[in-house]
Design a protein around this motif. Sequence first.
Motif, short mmCIF file in Angstrom:
data_model
loop_
_atom_site.label_atom_id
_atom_site.label_comp_id
_atom_site.label_asym_id
_atom_site.label_seq_id
_atom_site.Cartn_x
_atom_site.Cartn_y
_atom_site.Cartn_z
N THR A 12 6.74 5.62 -5.66
CA THR A 12 7.11 4.85 -4.24
C THR A 12 5.82 4.94 -3.84
OG1 THR A 12 6.32 6.33 -2.09
CG2 THR A 12 4.92 7.75 -4.20
N ARG A 13 5.11 3.70 -3.34
CA ARG A 13 4.94 2.60 -2.28
C ARG A 13 4.65 1.47 -3.07
NH1 ARG A 13 0.22 6.42 -0.01
NH2 ARG A 13 1.40 8.16 0.38
N VAL A 14 6.27 1.53 -2.87
CA VAL A 14 6.53 0.82 -3.62
C VAL A 14 6.40 -1.28 -2.95
CG1 VAL A 14 8.42 1.92 -4.62
CG2 VAL A 14 8.76 0.53 -2.72
N THR A 15 6.86 -2.43 -3.56
CA THR A 15 7.38 -3.48 -3.06
C THR A 15 8.73 -3.87 -2.32
OG1 THR A 15 5.05 -4.06 -3.95
CG2 THR A 15 6.03 -6.02 -3.19
N LYS A 189 16.92 17.68 -0.86
CA LYS A 189 17.19 17.20 -2.47
C LYS A 189 17.02 15.71 -2.54
CE LYS A 189 19.74 21.09 -3.22
NZ LYS A 189 19.34 21.74 -4.28
N THR A 190 16.45 14.54 -1.44
CA THR A 190 16.33 13.62 -1.60
C THR A 190 15.24 13.52 -1.92
OG1 THR A 190 18.57 13.37 -0.78
CG2 THR A 190 17.57 10.86 -0.67
N PHE A 191 14.47 11.87 -2.83
CA PHE A 191 13.22 11.71 -2.78
C PHE A 191 13.28 10.22 -2.22
CE2 PHE A 191 9.49 9.01 -4.07
CZ PHE A 191 8.31 10.16 -4.03
N VAL A 192 12.65 9.60 -0.74
CA VAL A 192 12.61 8.49 -0.14
C VAL A 192 11.18 7.84 -0.34
CG1 VAL A 192 12.66 7.50 2.54
CG2 VAL A 192 14.16 9.76 1.11
N PRO A 193 10.97 7.33 -0.90
CA PRO A 193 9.72 6.06 -1.45
C PRO A 193 9.37 5.61 0.10
CG PRO A 193 11.59 5.19 -2.47
CD PRO A 193 12.06 6.45 -1.83
N SER A 194 8.34 5.38 -0.14
CA SER A 194 7.52 4.73 1.36
C SER A 194 7.16 3.42 0.50
CB SER A 194 6.48 5.18 1.86
OG SER A 194 5.57 5.29 1.62
N VAL A 195 7.18 2.55 1.56
CA VAL A 195 6.19 1.06 1.49
C VAL A 195 5.41 0.84 1.62
CG1 VAL A 195 7.13 -1.73 1.90
CG2 VAL A 195 9.02 0.20 1.42
N GLY A 196 4.26 -0.31 0.45
CA GLY A 196 3.23 -0.83 0.72
C GLY A 196 2.00 0.24 -0.07
N GLU A 277 -3.50 12.28 -12.44
CA GLU A 277 -4.67 10.72 -11.72
C GLU A 277 -3.04 10.34 -10.86
OE1 GLU A 277 -7.20 9.76 -12.18
OE2 GLU A 277 -7.32 11.47 -12.82
N PRO A 278 -3.58 10.19 -9.45
CA PRO A 278 -2.49 9.71 -8.92
C PRO A 278 -1.47 8.52 -8.83
CG PRO A 278 -4.79 9.28 -7.79
CD PRO A 278 -5.60 9.39 -9.43
N PHE A 279 -0.30 8.45 -8.91
CA PHE A 279 0.65 7.67 -9.31
C PHE A 279 0.41 6.49 -7.87
CE2 PHE A 279 1.75 11.82 -11.42
CZ PHE A 279 2.63 11.70 -12.04
N ALA A 280 0.27 6.90 -7.33
CA ALA A 280 -0.04 5.11 -5.74
C ALA A 280 -1.26 4.98 -5.37
CB ALA A 280 1.40 5.26 -5.60
N ALA A 281 -2.26 5.75 -5.95
CA ALA A 281 -3.38 5.80 -4.97
C ALA A 281 -4.50 5.39 -6.52
CB ALA A 281 -4.28 6.30 -4.49
N ALA A 282 -5.67 3.73 -5.55
CA ALA A 282 -7.07 3.93 -6.30
C ALA A 282 -7.46 4.97 -7.21
CB ALA A 282 -7.83 3.46 -6.28
N LEU A 283 -7.16 6.00 -6.43
CA LEU A 283 -8.70 7.64 -6.52
C LEU A 283 -7.99 8.65 -5.84
CD1 LEU A 283 -12.19 5.73 -5.22
CD2 LEU A 283 -11.40 6.14 -8.20
N PRO A 284 -8.52 9.34 -6.51
CA PRO A 284 -7.56 10.62 -6.17
C PRO A 284 -8.41 11.10 -4.86
CG PRO A 284 -9.09 11.60 -7.25
CD PRO A 284 -8.98 9.57 -7.48
N ARG A 285 -7.41 11.92 -3.51
CA ARG A 285 -8.29 11.57 -2.00
C ARG A 285 -9.60 13.47 -3.14
NH1 ARG A 285 -4.01 13.93 1.90
NH2 ARG A 285 -3.21 15.18 0.57
N PRO A 286 -9.73 13.55 -1.84
CA PRO A 286 -11.26 14.74 -1.75
C PRO A 286 -10.62 15.81 -2.26
CG PRO A 286 -11.83 13.39 -0.15
CD PRO A 286 -9.79 12.99 -0.98
N GLN A 287 -11.59 17.28 -2.65
CA GLN A 287 -11.25 18.25 -3.23
C GLN A 287 -10.77 18.79 -2.06
OE1 GLN A 287 -10.65 19.72 -6.14
NE2 GLN A 287 -10.85 22.07 -5.14
#
Length: 298
Positions: A12-15, A189-196, A277-287
């Motif tokens: 996700t978070r695709v171009t 039942k369907t995964f919808v990625p987001s853009v950006g 580790e996050p799949f589409a972010a530079a850093l994980p969100r806070p605890q």
Amino acid sequence: MTAATRTDLYPTRVTGEAIARTRLDPTVWGDHEGPLSQQERDRYESNGYHVFDNLLTPQEVETYRAELQRLSEDPVLLASDRVVLEPDSDRLRSVFEVEKVSELFAALLNSPRLTDVARQVLGSDVYVHQSRVNYKPGFGGAQFDWHSDFETWHAEDGMPLPRAFSVSIALSENYEFNGPLMVMPGTHKTFVPSVGETPLDFHKESLRVHRITVGSPGQEHLSRMAHEHGIKQIAGPAGSAVMFDSNLMHGSNGNITPFSRSNIFIVYNSVENALEEPFAAALPRPQHLGNREFARGM
């Protein structure tokens, strides 16, 4: 396994264009004994949600309402990162990681009436991935746009699979008109990625603003799913609850009535689905948004 070599089953978070894909994982993990009947499990597998009519007694509701009020008046808590305010005012929207600030809520999160269901549905020991109380005050409680929680938890927290679900427990009446939860049955039942691309510290914006684009499905996907699956509004009395799959499309309208719509919101995740580790972010969100310090075996 490094982020560069691991397999991402739900990119996700695709171009470019966001292409929906069929979910690869079950909703009910195995055939385990527990509080839910086979018929209830089958309906949950099919629809992605299940309603509990009387999860809390009236006495418990009053006790938790008082605790909700206490938290809203705690100056130390209100100055912390656990608190999110309404987008158009300084009124309280949410308090996260409530098990760390309330012994009462911690006991509820760990109670067998919830954890037994979680172990039955997720097929393993479980832990609390996230918890919060939502206030949704009258005359100003803002909407929650349509979204799949798993998309965010996968992209920004590093949750590998949709082996998790949420429980929303009503502490006030959920009328049809004060912004109750809405779901699109079967959309889990369907995964919808987001853009950006995910902006740095995106959670500081996404948890408060009215509308976001990153992390939200496009209107063409929402229109298609609404026509295919319909929209169900989950109204009910204080003490009722709804559990719903992490990938179910859901949202709620703003509250322009004088009647608040407060709830306790708990996310249970399988210990076998712990965060990476996050799949589409530079850093994980806070605890306080994504638990990385869980104790095994609830």
